[in-house]
Write a protein that holds these residues in place. Structure first.
Motif, short mmCIF file in Angstrom:
data_model
loop_
_atom_site.label_atom_id
_atom_site.label_comp_id
_atom_site.label_asym_id
_atom_site.label_seq_id
_atom_site.Cartn_x
_atom_site.Cartn_y
_atom_site.Cartn_z
N ARG A 38 -3.80 -0.57 -1.59
CA ARG A 38 -4.47 -0.04 -0.13
C ARG A 38 -4.80 0.78 0.68
O ARG A 38 -5.78 2.20 0.04
N SER A 40 -6.11 3.34 3.66
CA SER A 40 -5.32 3.59 5.08
C SER A 40 -6.33 4.84 5.88
O SER A 40 -7.45 4.93 5.13
N GLU A 89 3.20 4.60 8.62
CA GLU A 89 1.38 5.31 8.04
C GLU A 89 1.65 3.62 6.62
O GLU A 89 0.43 4.45 5.63
N THR A 91 0.37 1.73 7.41
CA THR A 91 -0.90 0.72 8.16
C THR A 91 -2.33 0.71 7.16
O THR A 91 -2.56 1.48 6.97
N GLY A 92 -2.41 -0.30 7.17
CA GLY A 92 -4.14 -0.03 6.12
C GLY A 92 -4.15 -1.66 5.90
O GLY A 92 -3.84 -2.38 6.35
#
Length: 119
Positions: A38, A40, A89, A91-92
């Motif tokens: 990921r 972010s 956190e 999220t990405g």
């Protein structure tokens, strides 16, 4: 050549769940390692989880251990990432990647799928 196509991203509230899929095509993956990364905002790309296609052994980063689970469906040539108890956190953009077991770096990458965790 291996083609990877991710799906399943979206917007979810904190505490919610999403399941990402990565469909692979092009050649047999019997000697591959598949992974989810990921990216972010403001952070370096992070390997979230990986799985050995042949033996099924897995790795999960400390940041997601106990919340995320990587799995695979051999018949469908698909790798999954079940994400529970999502946090902002997390999220990405989530990318699927593949490499041969003996390679150090990942050779094939998908286009990414966006995950947003927000209330």
């Amino acid at each position: 050549q291996v083609q990877l196509v991710e799906s399943g991203g979206g917007l979810v509230q904190p505490g919610g769940s999403l399941k990402l899929s990565c469909a692979a095509s092009g050649r047999t993956l019997s000697s591959d390692v598949m992974a989810w990364f990921r990216q972010s905002p403001g952070k370096e790309r992070e390997q979230v989880a990986r799985i050995s296609w042949s033996g099924g052994s897995t790795y999960h980063a400390d940041s997601v251990k106990g919340r995320f689970t990587i799995s695979k469906d051999n018949a469908k040539n698909t790798v999954f990432l079940q994400m529970n108890s999502l946090k902002p956190e997390d999220t990405g953009v989530y990318y699927c990647a593949a490499r041969r077991a003996w390679q150090q770096s990942y050779e094939y990458w998908g286009q990414g799928t966006q995950v947003a965790v927000s209330s």
